[in-house]
Write a protein that holds these residues in place. Structure first.
Motif, PDB file in Angstrom:
ATOM      1  N   ASN A 181      -5.085   2.154   2.910  1.00 29.54           N
ATOM      2  CA  ASN A 181      -3.664   2.482   2.803  1.00 29.54           C
ATOM      3  C   ASN A 181      -3.405   3.962   2.558  1.00 29.54           C
ATOM      4  OD1 ASN A 181      -0.787   1.873   2.414  1.00 29.54           O
ATOM      5  ND2 ASN A 181      -1.196   2.260   0.257  1.00 29.54           N
ATOM      6  N   MET A 240       2.852  -3.296  -4.201  1.00 26.26           N
ATOM      7  CA  MET A 240       2.829  -3.292  -2.739  1.00 26.26           C
ATOM      8  C   MET A 240       3.441  -4.582  -2.206  1.00 26.26           C
ATOM      9  SD  MET A 240      -0.401  -2.940  -0.129  1.00 26.26           S
ATOM     10  CE  MET A 240      -0.648  -1.212  -0.519  1.00 26.26           C
ATOM     11  N   SER A 244       1.458  -1.132   9.411  1.00 25.41           N
ATOM     12  CA  SER A 244       1.953  -0.436   8.221  1.00 25.41           C
ATOM     13  C   SER A 244       3.446  -0.169   8.354  1.00 25.41           C
ATOM     14  CB  SER A 244       1.194   0.881   8.011  1.00 25.41           C
ATOM     15  OG  SER A 244       1.518   1.827   9.008  1.00 25.41           O
ATOM     16  N   ILE A 254      -6.390  -3.443   3.485  1.00 23.60           N
ATOM     17  CA  ILE A 254      -5.194  -2.650   3.183  1.00 23.60           C
ATOM     18  C   ILE A 254      -5.430  -1.763   1.967  1.00 23.60           C
ATOM     19  CG2 ILE A 254      -2.860  -2.844   2.246  1.00 23.60           C
ATOM     20  CD1 ILE A 254      -2.505  -5.259   4.185  1.00 23.60           C
ATOM     21  N   ASP A 269       5.531  -2.332   2.659  1.00 25.32           N
ATOM     22  CA  ASP A 269       4.363  -1.492   2.949  1.00 25.32           C
ATOM     23  C   ASP A 269       3.663  -1.928   4.231  1.00 25.32           C
ATOM     24  OD1 ASP A 269       4.028   0.255   0.363  1.00 25.32           O
ATOM     25  OD2 ASP A 269       4.467  -1.777  -0.330  1.00 25.32           O
ATOM     26  N   TYR A 270       3.658  -3.233   4.489  1.00 28.77           N
ATOM     27  CA  TYR A 270       3.047  -3.767   5.708  1.00 28.77           C
ATOM     28  C   TYR A 270       3.829  -4.971   6.196  1.00 28.77           C
ATOM     29  CZ  TYR A 270      -1.058  -0.830   4.997  1.00 28.77           C
ATOM     30  OH  TYR A 270      -1.882   0.262   4.855  1.00 28.77           O
ATOM     31  N   PRO A 272      -2.026   6.030   6.451  1.00 25.02           N
ATOM     32  CA  PRO A 272      -0.710   5.399   6.253  1.00 25.02           C
ATOM     33  C   PRO A 272      -0.090   4.860   7.541  1.00 25.02           C
ATOM     34  CG  PRO A 272      -0.536   7.788   6.123  1.00 25.02           C
ATOM     35  CD  PRO A 272      -2.000   7.474   6.158  1.00 25.02           C
TER      36      PRO A 272
END
Length: 300
Positions: A131, A1, A211, A127, A104-105, A135
């Motif tokens: 996650n 991630m 996100s 997270i 991812d973020y 999402p």
């Protein structure tokens, strides 16, 4: 991630950037290698923001200091740069999204935010726990009492009895940090924004974590330029997606993790007395606001 922390800095904010980077370094000791942390830092050196010919401190001074700060940052993947085209936090955040589209973020962080060294750890925990099921999400810490009551949904309960605009006079080092047992709560605020009732409440640079799936879904409009309304746009556009497309979008807050803006101790006069700065915030905000409605119509 992969999590990208995006930071924009004007020359006179360079000391605040140093404080932020030092605190992130401390925060790095609490996280593990399951996540690739990326620091995307831009120092604006454009002649459009500073009249360097009328300044007694040179552009080179700030460039060299940024290089020093970069060399001291060794805990993560890093991208430190100066720029003559990125003139504000909005163009910085758009650039981070474009440079790292598969992240991812994204965490948007202003240089004047005071935060606890365990902050990254708690964000990592939230997270990892949200996650897969959520999402499309935004994760925020809590704050102290600020402009009006509509923000109380993300104000820590210890500060709900403080007067409005408390953030302008409080001690950010005393009030930030862990204020009780940490938990995660869903934010379901309903307040009017641009004539619409919106369930979200957050501001761009207050350690706001978005996100990648949501940010890529909504985007940061090119027409907004450099400063203003990207956070409001994300809130209103998310509400539109929920209402029209029945998409599931959530905001979570980390209860009892408080961050503060540093009003009380923020004094950049040692730089501002020696560099000739153009304050273009209102100009930039007007550009973003003028394009808000048209860009919102594109969200579907």
């Amino acid at each position: 991630m992969r999590i990208v922390i995006s930071i924009f800095c004007l020359p006179y904010e360079i000391d605040e950037l140093e404080n932020t980077l030092n605190q992130l370094k401390k925060a790095s000791y609490y996280v593990d290698n399951k996540i690739e942390w990326v620091l995307d830092v831009t120092l604006c050196t454009s002649d459009e923001m500073v009249n360097w010919k009328k300044s007694s401190i040179s552009k080179e001074y700030f460039t060299q200091k940024l290089l020093k700060l970069s060399s001291n940052t060794d805990w993560c993947t890093k991208y430190f740069k100066t720029s003559d085209t990125i003139l504000g936090c909005v163009s910085q955040r758009r650039g981070s999204l474009e440079q790292f589209p598969d992240a991812d973020y994204y965490i948007w962080l202003d240089t004047d935010i005071i935060f606890d060294e365990r902050t990254l750890y708690y964000f990592q925990q939230v997270i990892e726990n949200t996650n897969e099921e959520f999402p499309l999400s935004v994760i925020t810490p809590e704050i102290v009492r600020i402009w009006d009551n509509s923000w109380d949904c993300i104000v820590n309960e210890k500060f709900l009895e403080e007067p409005l605009d408390y953030q302008k006079t409080n001690d950010p080092y005393k009030d930030s940090g862990i204020k009780g047992d940490i938990s995660v709560e869903t934010v379901s605020n309903i307040s009017p924004i641009n004539g619409n009732n919106i369930r979200f409440k957050f501001a761009g640079g207050w350690f706001t974590c978005i996100s990648g799936a949501l940010l890529n879904r909504v985007g940061i409009p090119q027409s907004f330029g450099h400063y203003g309304f990207e956070d409001t746009f994300l809130m209103v556009a998310s509400e539109k997606l929920i209402q029209q497309s029945n998409e599931s979008i959530s905001q979570f807050k980390i209860k009892n993790l408080v961050v503060c803006e540093n009003y009380k101790y923020r004094n950049n006069s040692h730089y501002l007395n020696h560099i000739s700065v153009y304050d273009r915030r209102e100009e930039f905000k007007a550009i973003a606001q003028s394009n808000f409605g048209e860009e919102l119509q594109k969200i579907q």
